[in-house]
Design a protein around this motif. Structure first.
Motif, PDB file in Angstrom:
ATOM      1  N   LEU A   1       0.832  -1.207   0.000  1.00  9.65           N
ATOM      2  CA  LEU A   1       0.000   0.000   0.000  1.00  9.65           C
ATOM      3  C   LEU A   1       0.866   1.256   0.000  1.00  9.65           C
ATOM      4  O   LEU A   1       0.571   2.227  -0.705  1.00  9.65           O
ATOM      5  CB  LEU A   1      -0.943   0.002   1.199  1.00  9.65           C
ATOM      6  N   GLU A   2       1.958   1.231   0.726  1.00 10.48           N
ATOM      7  CA  GLU A   2       2.864   2.381   0.766  1.00 10.48           C
ATOM      8  C   GLU A   2       3.467   2.651  -0.615  1.00 10.48           C
ATOM      9  O   GLU A   2       3.567   3.806  -1.046  1.00 10.48           O
ATOM     10  CB  GLU A   2       3.982   2.131   1.778  1.00 10.48           C
ATOM     11  N   LYS A   3       3.822   1.602  -1.358  1.00  7.52           N
ATOM     12  CA  LYS A   3       4.361   1.767  -2.715  1.00  7.52           C
ATOM     13  C   LYS A   3       3.321   2.391  -3.641  1.00  7.52           C
ATOM     14  O   LYS A   3       3.634   3.253  -4.460  1.00  7.52           O
ATOM     15  CB  LYS A   3       4.825   0.424  -3.276  1.00  7.52           C
ATOM     16  N   VAL A   4       2.076   1.932  -3.508  1.00  9.47           N
ATOM     17  CA  VAL A   4       0.996   2.486  -4.337  1.00  9.47           C
ATOM     18  C   VAL A   4       0.784   3.959  -3.999  1.00  9.47           C
ATOM     19  O   VAL A   4       0.652   4.801  -4.892  1.00  9.47           O
ATOM     20  CB  VAL A   4      -0.311   1.675  -4.153  1.00  9.47           C
ATOM     21  N   GLU A   5       0.763   4.276  -2.719  1.00  7.28           N
ATOM     22  CA  GLU A   5       0.577   5.672  -2.294  1.00  7.28           C
ATOM     23  C   GLU A   5       1.705   6.562  -2.809  1.00  7.28           C
ATOM     24  O   GLU A   5       1.457   7.681  -3.276  1.00  7.28           O
ATOM     25  CB  GLU A   5       0.504   5.760  -0.765  1.00  7.28           C
ATOM     26  N   GLU A   6       2.948   6.087  -2.737  1.00  7.74           N
ATOM     27  CA  GLU A   6       4.089   6.869  -3.222  1.00  7.74           C
ATOM     28  C   GLU A   6       3.981   7.124  -4.722  1.00  7.74           C
ATOM     29  O   GLU A   6       4.210   8.241  -5.192  1.00  7.74           O
ATOM     30  CB  GLU A   6       5.402   6.155  -2.909  1.00  7.74           C
ATOM     31  N   GLU A   7       3.613   6.099  -5.473  1.00  2.00           N
ATOM     32  CA  GLU A   7       3.473   6.250  -6.932  1.00  2.00           C
ATOM     33  C   GLU A   7       2.329   7.202  -7.265  1.00  2.00           C
ATOM     34  O   GLU A   7       2.432   8.031  -8.152  1.00  2.00           O
ATOM     35  CB  GLU A   7       3.253   4.885  -7.577  1.00  2.00           C
ATOM     36  N   TRP A   8       1.212   7.091  -6.538  1.00  2.00           N
ATOM     37  CA  TRP A   8       0.066   7.967  -6.760  1.00  2.00           C
ATOM     38  C   TRP A   8       0.442   9.414  -6.483  1.00  2.00           C
ATOM     39  O   TRP A   8       0.089  10.318  -7.236  1.00  2.00           O
ATOM     40  CB  TRP A   8      -1.115   7.510  -5.918  1.00  2.00           C
ATOM     41  N   LYS A   9       1.175   9.661  -5.400  1.00  2.00           N
ATOM     42  CA  LYS A   9       1.580  11.024  -5.055  1.00  2.00           C
ATOM     43  C   LYS A   9       2.436  11.652  -6.150  1.00  2.00           C
ATOM     44  O   LYS A   9       2.369  12.855  -6.378  1.00  2.00           O
ATOM     45  CB  LYS A   9       2.336  11.046  -3.726  1.00  2.00           C
ATOM     46  N   LYS A  10       3.226  10.826  -6.851  1.00  2.00           N
ATOM     47  CA  LYS A  10       4.090  11.337  -7.928  1.00  2.00           C
ATOM     48  C   LYS A  10       3.278  11.884  -9.101  1.00  2.00           C
ATOM     49  O   LYS A  10       3.698  12.811  -9.771  1.00  2.00           O
ATOM     50  CB  LYS A  10       5.014  10.233  -8.450  1.00  2.00           C
ATOM     51  N   ILE A  11       2.118  11.287  -9.368  1.00  2.00           N
ATOM     52  CA  ILE A  11       1.368  11.673 -10.573  1.00  2.00           C
ATOM     53  C   ILE A  11       0.027  12.335 -10.293  1.00  2.00           C
ATOM     54  O   ILE A  11      -0.613  12.816 -11.224  1.00  2.00           O
ATOM     55  CB  ILE A  11       1.142  10.462 -11.499  1.00  2.00           C
ATOM     56  N   MET A  12      -0.414  12.391  -9.044  1.00  2.00           N
ATOM     57  CA  MET A  12      -1.774  12.861  -8.771  1.00  2.00           C
ATOM     58  C   MET A  12      -2.034  14.288  -9.232  1.00  2.00           C
ATOM     59  O   MET A  12      -3.157  14.611  -9.621  1.00  2.00           O
ATOM     60  CB  MET A  12      -2.138  12.698  -7.294  1.00  2.00           C
ATOM     61  N   ASP A  13      -1.028  15.131  -9.248  1.00  6.37           N
ATOM     62  CA  ASP A  13      -1.237  16.503  -9.714  1.00  6.37           C
ATOM     63  C   ASP A  13      -1.440  16.566 -11.224  1.00  6.37           C
ATOM     64  O   ASP A  13      -1.993  17.532 -11.732  1.00  6.37           O
ATOM     65  CB  ASP A  13      -0.050  17.386  -9.310  1.00  6.37           C
ATOM     66  N   GLU A  14      -0.994  15.522 -11.939  1.00  8.17           N
ATOM     67  CA  GLU A  14      -1.146  15.484 -13.396  1.00  8.17           C
ATOM     68  C   GLU A  14      -2.527  14.985 -13.812  1.00  8.17           C
ATOM     69  O   GLU A  14      -2.938  15.162 -14.941  1.00  8.17           O
ATOM     70  CB  GLU A  14      -0.076  14.576 -14.004  1.00  8.17           C
ATOM     71  N   VAL A  15      -3.229  14.307 -12.893  1.00 11.80           N
ATOM     72  CA  VAL A  15      -4.555  13.769 -13.194  1.00 11.80           C
ATOM     73  C   VAL A  15      -5.580  14.865 -12.962  1.00 11.80           C
ATOM     74  O   VAL A  15      -5.694  15.411 -11.880  1.00 11.80           O
ATOM     75  CB  VAL A  15      -4.867  12.536 -12.304  1.00 11.80           C
ATOM     76  N   ASP A  16      -6.303  15.196 -14.016  1.00  9.00           N
ATOM     77  CA  ASP A  16      -7.282  16.278 -13.949  1.00  9.00           C
ATOM     78  C   ASP A  16      -8.676  15.688 -14.074  1.00  9.00           C
ATOM     79  O   ASP A  16      -9.024  15.104 -15.099  1.00  9.00           O
ATOM     80  CB  ASP A  16      -7.016  17.272 -15.085  1.00  9.00           C
ATOM     81  N   ILE A  17      -9.455  15.811 -13.016  1.00  8.85           N
ATOM     82  CA  ILE A  17     -10.833  15.329 -13.041  1.00  8.85           C
ATOM     83  C   ILE A  17     -11.735  16.515 -13.350  1.00  8.85           C
ATOM     84  O   ILE A  17     -11.850  17.442 -12.577  1.00  8.85           O
ATOM     85  CB  ILE A  17     -11.241  14.724 -11.681  1.00  8.85           C
ATOM     86  N   ASP A  18     -12.345  16.476 -14.523  1.00  7.27           N
ATOM     87  CA  ASP A  18     -13.263  17.529 -14.941  1.00  7.27           C
ATOM     88  C   ASP A  18     -14.677  17.037 -14.686  1.00  7.27           C
ATOM     89  O   ASP A  18     -15.160  16.124 -15.350  1.00  7.27           O
ATOM     90  CB  ASP A  18     -13.052  17.840 -16.422  1.00  7.27           C
ATOM     91  N   GLU A  19     -15.336  17.622 -13.715  1.00  2.98           N
ATOM     92  CA  GLU A  19     -16.671  17.170 -13.339  1.00  2.98           C
ATOM     93  C   GLU A  19     -17.707  17.408 -14.429  1.00  2.98           C
ATOM     94  O   GLU A  19     -18.823  16.908 -14.350  1.00  2.98           O
ATOM     95  CB  GLU A  19     -17.100  17.839 -12.035  1.00  2.98           C
ATOM     96  N   ASP A  20     -17.367  18.158 -15.469  1.00  7.26           N
ATOM     97  CA  ASP A  20     -18.304  18.404 -16.556  1.00  7.26           C
ATOM     98  C   ASP A  20     -18.163  17.385 -17.684  1.00  7.26           C
ATOM     99  O   ASP A  20     -18.866  17.456 -18.680  1.00  7.26           O
ATOM    100  CB  ASP A  20     -18.100  19.813 -17.124  1.00  7.26           C
ATOM    101  N   GLU A  21     -17.239  16.422 -17.532  1.00  6.95           N
ATOM    102  CA  GLU A  21     -17.037  15.407 -18.566  1.00  6.95           C
ATOM    103  C   GLU A  21     -18.197  14.423 -18.583  1.00  6.95           C
ATOM    104  O   GLU A  21     -18.943  14.293 -17.614  1.00  6.95           O
ATOM    105  CB  GLU A  21     -15.736  14.634 -18.307  1.00  6.95           C
ATOM    106  N   ASP A  22     -18.327  13.695 -19.687  1.00  5.48           N
ATOM    107  CA  ASP A  22     -19.301  12.619 -19.769  1.00  5.48           C
ATOM    108  C   ASP A  22     -18.915  11.548 -18.763  1.00  5.48           C
ATOM    109  O   ASP A  22     -17.749  11.363 -18.455  1.00  5.48           O
ATOM    110  CB  ASP A  22     -19.284  11.980 -21.168  1.00  5.48           C
ATOM    111  N   PHE A  23     -19.906  10.838 -18.234  1.00  2.00           N
ATOM    112  CA  PHE A  23     -19.584   9.734 -17.361  1.00  2.00           C
ATOM    113  C   PHE A  23     -20.599   8.620 -17.526  1.00  2.00           C
ATOM    114  O   PHE A  23     -21.697   8.823 -18.016  1.00  2.00           O
ATOM    115  CB  PHE A  23     -19.477  10.157 -15.895  1.00  2.00           C
ATOM    116  N   ILE A  24     -20.163   7.418 -17.123  1.00  3.42           N
ATOM    117  CA  ILE A  24     -21.070   6.287 -17.129  1.00  3.42           C
ATOM    118  C   ILE A  24     -20.979   5.610 -15.768  1.00  3.42           C
ATOM    119  O   ILE A  24     -19.979   5.716 -15.069  1.00  3.42           O
ATOM    120  CB  ILE A  24     -20.744   5.270 -18.249  1.00  3.42           C
ATOM    121  N   MET A  25     -22.040   4.929 -15.379  1.00  9.68           N
ATOM    122  CA  MET A  25     -22.029   4.090 -14.190  1.00  9.68           C
ATOM    123  C   MET A  25     -22.249   2.663 -14.657  1.00  9.68           C
ATOM    124  O   MET A  25     -23.134   2.396 -15.472  1.00  9.68           O
ATOM    125  CB  MET A  25     -23.116   4.503 -13.197  1.00  9.68           C
ATOM    126  N   LEU A  26     -21.436   1.739 -14.138  1.00 12.43           N
ATOM    127  CA  LEU A  26     -21.536   0.337 -14.494  1.00 12.43           C
ATOM    128  C   LEU A  26     -22.003  -0.458 -13.286  1.00 12.43           C
ATOM    129  O   LEU A  26     -21.630  -0.150 -12.165  1.00 12.43           O
ATOM    130  CB  LEU A  26     -20.173  -0.199 -14.947  1.00 12.43           C
TER     131      LEU A  26
END
Length: 113
Positions: A75-100
């Motif tokens: 879990l610590e490895k996953v958290e470290e990797e996520w922290k490296k890229i999380m600022d690059e991930v842009d969640i636009d709430e106006d985008e299309d979405f689907i629920m499965l």
């Protein structure tokens, strides 16, 4: 236009939990999904995003199975990797979405336009 994908998992307690897929990480030959918990507001159709959750992805004969990351070191490895890229991930709430649903059938699809 990118689609935001939501999915539902039935827990060991029999309750359904909703998540929004955010990013797939590959660490030491293993795949992980970083997701946000997703909650539907009681009196509206709005979806509220909650805590960040990581799942280990197991692909068996083309079917995807998600497991909790229970090992603290993993879990610590996953958290470290996520922290490296999380600022690059842009969640636009106006985008299309689907629920499965749990069988990957579309249960709701919203589109702008």
């Amino acid at each position: 236009m990118e689609r935001l994908e939501f999915f539902t998992i039935t827990g060991e307690d029999g309750k359904e939990y909703n998540f929004m897929f955010v990013e797939e990480l590959k660490i030491e030959g293993k795949k992980y999904w970083v997701c946000y918990e997703a909650f539907k507001e009681e009196d509206s159709e709005d979806i509220v995003l909650g805590d960040t959750v990581a799942f280990k992805v197991n692909d068996e004969k083309g079917e995807i199975f998600l497991d909790a990351v229970e090992d603290d070191d993993e879990l610590e490895k996953v958290e470290e990797e996520w922290k490296k890229i999380m600022d690059e991930v842009d969640i636009d709430e106006d985008e299309d979405f689907i629920m499965l649903d749990s069988e990957n059938n579309i249960i709701k699809e919203d589109k702008d336009n």
